[in-house]
Design a protein around this motif. Structure first.
Motif, PDB file in Angstrom:
ATOM      1  N   ARG A 276      -4.741  26.767  91.177  1.00  0.00           N
ATOM      2  CA  ARG A 276      -5.375  27.983  91.673  1.00  0.00           C
ATOM      3  C   ARG A 276      -6.879  27.741  91.780  1.00  0.00           C
ATOM      4  NH1 ARG A 276      -1.860  32.703  90.692  1.00  0.00           N
ATOM      5  NH2 ARG A 276      -3.672  33.952  91.194  1.00  0.00           N
ATOM      6  N   ALA A 277      -7.328  27.443  92.966  1.00  0.00           N
ATOM      7  CA  ALA A 277      -8.759  27.298  93.231  1.00  0.00           C
ATOM      8  C   ALA A 277      -8.992  27.651  94.693  1.00  0.00           C
ATOM      9  CB  ALA A 277      -9.231  25.873  92.940  1.00  0.00           C
ATOM     10  N   TYR A 489      -8.694  33.697  90.939  1.00  0.00           N
ATOM     11  CA  TYR A 489      -9.560  32.581  90.587  1.00  0.00           C
ATOM     12  C   TYR A 489     -10.656  33.083  89.647  1.00  0.00           C
ATOM     13  CZ  TYR A 489      -7.607  31.612  95.232  1.00  0.00           C
ATOM     14  OH  TYR A 489      -6.768  31.506  96.317  1.00  0.00           O
TER      15      TYR A 489
END
Length: 624
Positions: A276-277, A489
């Motif tokens: 998750r970025a 994020y």
């Protein structure tokens, strides 16, 4: 035993797309997807039609979108071109049933994914061109009989092993036509040799919660996007209820999103799962395959959950990864994407190359070039579905369904600019009185919904069972909140309204690249483009209670996902901050801003639908 779908998607001959959806199809036909057989060696000169180039997945991938596109548009030239390929493929079948273009001595090492894919394409063609159905039935029965013996000696491996369930599309189609029990045994063989995704997600997945930054079959984003429907397809074979067929697919999607989710409704994969970025990417192939999975699961289960997923991916991730004219595309898209250009040394993506987010003919790999055509046409086929006693509006998009119900011709026309407008109407016409149910899926992203003024529940299917006669008009009205919510994020937030994700567009300087590489020519309009930011992109939200929504006028005959002409906008105060670049990169913003203290006064700025942007900032901090 075989569970029947709750609904069956319409064939191209039963549906007439309209409005902005029709424009998307026309744009695709005049762009790259509609011209690959003229310009791209892997399709133009493929071994599938007697040439010397690719003889594996690329022609089947292309036909999987080009065939329904041709028939939805009723385009005679495109239909003739599709027929040329289908005729060559059928005529190329060997005496023993082998269908794919490879020599006898190469069969043992030939990845049978190509057979599973072309079988699905042939079934699709039979639906579009019913005069071919009997011939295709004969060819596929012979091919599967041969494959049964081949696979017992040379079991599925590589792509075929991980995509075994795609073969069930044709197996089930044949079974419904022939009731030949052997076909279910062949389905069992595919299942036995294929990857068990229930084990991967529930027992093996712990090893992949943290991206390993290496290429591997188990975490390949396209395999996983396809496989979301795998257990649903298999439970159909086991005779499970329609509802039960959707249980594991839901769980699989939510697990993938938990560890690898993106704000656009899809999960990262550049080209394998990458956490998750907002600066990691997701592959175009994964987007269109996820769409197909949700379309099939919606038909199988009737669960509106899959309709909501389909809308999010379609309205956000799909248009964001192609140029407005659909002559170029990215391999990977990013949520925060300040440039689409190669780095001099480093690669931000997990297992893709430096140019994976550039727009072009075939950035990184050509699989997405071949596979991108299926997105919009298959969506159009899923707008309306049916069963023996109902017509189902699965997606409230402009189109007309023409179906015979209990012997009576019926027309259902949806007049809609959704998701860019909040109300739409259905016009139902019948040639004689006939009883059936009109089933309307109400988007689950709405705050409130009403049908002809009567409140209904968002995220439900509303059934109107009556005797229809003459012409009837039904109006659906929706309301939506503007939501500022976690982007997934850290502390970064994003803005949504209904199914649409919004982003701050970043003006780009475009550098066109015309060249030839590996025998493939890139020239306008199918050349490559590098995009660099031409304005500041370092901002944070400076007043989330001051957001306002507005509708712009738009021409449905022009591409709707356009940065220059967004049909809806949200205005919000943004303030400049010191965000900074990812260490070691010239054209990648930092995953999180260095500082969240404003370095200038806030001003009202315009967010547009994510799918309208090329360069963008989508996930931003809320400033104190």
């Amino acid at each position: 035993m075989l569970t029947s779908e709750l609904y069956t998607p319409l064939t191209a001959g039963e549906i007439l797309p309209a409005g902005w959806l029709l424009t998307q199809l026309k744009t695709e036909a005049s762009g790259l997807s509609g011209n690959l057989d003229k310009i791209w060696p892997d399709v133009r000169d493929s071994r599938w039609i007697g040439g010397s180039c690719d003889g594996w997945e690329r022609v089947p991938y292309w036909l999987d979108g080009f065939v329904p596109l041709a028939y939805l548009l009723r385009d005679d030239d495109m239909m003739k071109r599709a027929k040329r390929y289908i005729d060559a493929i059928l005529a190329g079948q060997c005496e023993d049933g082998w269908l794919c273009p490879c020599s006898d001595e190469d069969r043992a090492g030939y990845d049978m994914w190509a057979l599973l894919l072309i079988s699905k394409v042939l079934v699709l063609y039979a639906d579009c061109e019913p005069s071919y159905a009997d011939r295709i039935e004969t060819v596929l029965m012979k091919a599967f009989r041969q494959a049964d013996g081949h696979l017992r000696e040379h079991p599925l491996f590589n792509w075929g092993k991980y995509r075994w369930f795609e073969g069930l599309v044709a197996v089930y189609w044949l079974y419904e036509r022939t009731k030949d029990e052997w076909l279910l045994s062949f389905a069992d063989l595919l299942h036995e040799q294929g990857k068990d995704y229930t084990a991967l997600i529930d027992r093996e997945f712990d090893a992949y919660k943290i991206p390993e930054k290496k290429w591997q079959w188990d975490t390949h984003v396209v395999n996983l996007a396809m496989a979301i429907k795998s257990e649903g397809f298999w439970q159909k074979r086991m005779g499970a209820s329609n509802a039960d067929c959707g249980v594991f697919p839901r769980h699989m999607y939510e697990t993938l999103m938990q560890y690898h989710g993106m704000a656009n409704g899809h999960f990262t994969g550049d080209e394998c799962l990458d956490g998750r970025a907002p600066i990691q990417g997701t592959e175009l192939c994964g987007v269109v395959e996820a769409m197909y999975s949700y379309e099939q699961l919606l038909a199988l289960t009737g669960d509106t959950y899959f309709g909501d997923l389909l809308e999010k991916v379609t309205f956000n991730a799909l248009p964001a990864t192609t140029s407005t004219d659909m002559w170029t595309h990215q391999y990977d898209q990013q949520i925060n994407q300040i440039a689409c250009a190669p780095e001099s040394e480093h690669v931000i993506f997990g297992s893709n190359g430096r140019e994976a987010n550039s727009f072009g003919l075939e950035p990184n790999y050509g699989c997405c070039t071949a596979n991108m055509p299926q997105g919009w046409p298959k969506l159009a086929l899923a707008v309306f579905m049916k069963n023996e006693n109902a017509i189902f509006s699965a997606l409230p998009l402009a189109a007309e369904a023409k179906i015979t119900m209990h012997g009576v011709p019926v027309s259902v026309r949806c007049e809609s600019a959704y998701p860019f407008r909040d109300s739409y109407s259905y016009v139902v016409k019948t040639d004689a009185p006939v009883e059936f149910s009109l089933d309307l899926r109400i988007p689950g992203t709405a705050k409130t919904a009403s049908i002809n003024g009567e409140a209904v529940k968002p995220g439900s299917v509303h059934h109107i069972l009556k005797t229809w006669e003459g012409e009837t008009v039904i109006t659906v009205s929706l309301t939506f909140d503007i939501c500022v919510e976690s982007a997934g994020y850290g502390e970064l937030q994003c803005v949504r309204r209904g199914a649409l994700l919004y982003a701050l567009p970043v003006k780009a300087t475009r550098i066109m690249k015309e060249y030839e590489a590996n025998g493939v020519i890139r020239k306008f309009p199918y050349c490559d483009y590098h995009l660099y930011p031409a304005e500041n992109w370092e901002y944070g939200f400076a007043g989330v209670k001051e957001l306002s929504f507005a509708e712009n006028s738009f021409d449905e005959t022009s591409p709707v996902f356009s940065e220059d002409r967004p049909p809806v906008v949200i205005c919000t105060p943004l303030a400049p901050i010191n965000w900074g670049k990812e260490p070691g990169f010239a054209w990648v913003c930092a995953a999180e801003p260095k500082e969240t203290v404003p370095v200038g006064e806030p001003r009202m700025m315009t967010l547009i639908p994510y799918g309208c942007t090329d360069l963008r900032m989508t996930a931003m901090p809320v400033l104190k």
